[in-house]
Design a protein around this motif. Structure first.
Motif, PDB file in Angstrom:
ATOM      1  N   ALA A  57       0.850  -1.205   0.000  1.00 52.78           N
ATOM      2  CA  ALA A  57       0.000   0.000   0.000  1.00 52.78           C
ATOM      3  C   ALA A  57       0.879   1.247   0.000  1.00 52.78           C
ATOM      4  O   ALA A  57       0.585   2.227  -0.699  1.00 52.78           O
ATOM      5  CB  ALA A  57      -0.917  -0.008   1.213  1.00 52.78           C
ATOM      6  N   ALA A  58       1.989   1.217   0.785  1.00 51.06           N
ATOM      7  CA  ALA A  58       2.885   2.374   0.842  1.00 51.06           C
ATOM      8  C   ALA A  58       3.530   2.610  -0.520  1.00 51.06           C
ATOM      9  O   ALA A  58       3.616   3.739  -0.999  1.00 51.06           O
ATOM     10  CB  ALA A  58       3.954   2.151   1.909  1.00 51.06           C
ATOM     11  N   ARG A  59       3.972   1.504  -1.157  1.00 52.57           N
ATOM     12  CA  ARG A  59       4.599   1.632  -2.487  1.00 52.57           C
ATOM     13  C   ARG A  59       3.604   2.208  -3.485  1.00 52.57           C
ATOM     14  O   ARG A  59       3.917   3.109  -4.258  1.00 52.57           O
ATOM     15  CB  ARG A  59       5.089   0.264  -2.973  1.00 52.57           C
ATOM     16  CG  ARG A  59       6.504  -0.062  -2.521  1.00 52.57           C
ATOM     17  CD  ARG A  59       7.094  -1.157  -3.380  1.00 52.57           C
ATOM     18  NE  ARG A  59       6.473  -2.432  -3.133  1.00 52.57           N
ATOM     19  CZ  ARG A  59       6.879  -3.307  -2.221  1.00 52.57           C
ATOM     20  NH1 ARG A  59       7.928  -3.034  -1.478  1.00 52.57           N
ATOM     21  NH2 ARG A  59       6.264  -4.443  -2.040  1.00 52.57           N
ATOM     22  N   THR A  60       2.388   1.697  -3.456  1.00 51.11           N
ATOM     23  CA  THR A  60       1.363   2.160  -4.398  1.00 51.11           C
ATOM     24  C   THR A  60       1.040   3.628  -4.161  1.00 51.11           C
ATOM     25  O   THR A  60       0.897   4.406  -5.108  1.00 51.11           O
ATOM     26  CB  THR A  60       0.076   1.309  -4.221  1.00 51.11           C
ATOM     27  OG1 THR A  60       0.444  -0.052  -4.296  1.00 51.11           O
ATOM     28  CG2 THR A  60      -0.945   1.603  -5.294  1.00 51.11           C
ATOM     29  N   ALA A  61       0.951   4.002  -2.864  1.00 51.86           N
ATOM     30  CA  ALA A  61       0.602   5.389  -2.535  1.00 51.86           C
ATOM     31  C   ALA A  61       1.659   6.347  -3.074  1.00 51.86           C
ATOM     32  O   ALA A  61       1.343   7.376  -3.672  1.00 51.86           O
ATOM     33  CB  ALA A  61       0.463   5.547  -1.023  1.00 51.86           C
TER      34      ALA A  61
END
Ligand code: SF4
Length: 193
Positions: free
Chosen positions: A156-160
């Motif tokens: 999720a952090a990478r995508t954000a």
């Protein structure tokens, strides 16, 4: 066994510390377990868990360990198997209504929780027992769930971040310019280092 159980509750803080370390190791081993197959490692891990926890906590392998919420006092040792506090029959001195020679597991749980850093978790209501999990390894299930949550959070952090930069450039290009590569990095790359 009963004496060892009381010993574990008296040293609930130390066991809490050990449990946290064991859990970290189990979470770190997630890629190994996944590669071997969780179904394959279930039996050997459950055997080790049963051996260790039977000696220390009189564990009944309910499959949903709550020791970290119950002061290291296993609620499955309650003759009524109560998972959320004592019944109304606790005798004077905190002894069990059904087995008067035994201290109520919830009176002990309260004492153990008072020694633990995360002892306040005893105030949380525990979910009903899922008897289909009986005999299975709590260690494996909990560490697998935690590893999956960690993976999801990282993804999720990478995508954000990946989504935030193009969006920022689109809205206000000056606030998110493409960074110039520092000259040192370019030189290193050219030299193949
Ligand atoms: S709560 Fe369940 S898994 Fe944990 S010690 Fe008790 S019987 Fe064993």
């Amino acid at each position: 066994m009963y004496r060892i159980r009381l010993f574990a509750i008296r040293h609930a803080r130390a066991f809490e510390w050990i449990y946290q370390r064991v859990e970290r190791v189990m979470v770190a081993l997630d890629p190994v377990f996944a590669r071997i197959g969780y179904a394959r490692v279930e039996r050997p891990v459950a055997l080790v868990e049963r051996a260790v926890k039977t000696v220390l906590f009189d564990c009944k392998m309910c499959g949903q360990c709550v020791l970290s919420s119950t002061g290291m006092s296993c609620p499955m040792n309650c003759p009524k198997e109560l998972r959320n506090g004592p019944c109304g029959g606790v005798r004077p001195g905190g002894f069990c209504e059904v087995r008067p020679q035994m201290r109520c597991v919830w009176a002990l749980a309260w004492e153990g929780a008072g020694r633990m850093r995360g002892g306040d978790r005893i105030r949380e209501v525990l979910p009903p027992l899922d008897r289909s999990l009986r005999g299975s390894s709590s260690w494996l299930r909990v560490s697998r769930e935690k590893a999956a949550k960690l993976r999801e959070a990282r993804q999720a952090a990478r995508t954000a971040v990946a989504q935030a930069f193009p969006e920022a450039r689109r809205i206000e290009p000056a606030t998110a310019p493409l960074a110039e590569e520092p000259a040192s990095a370019v030189n290193r790359e050219a030299a193949g280092r």
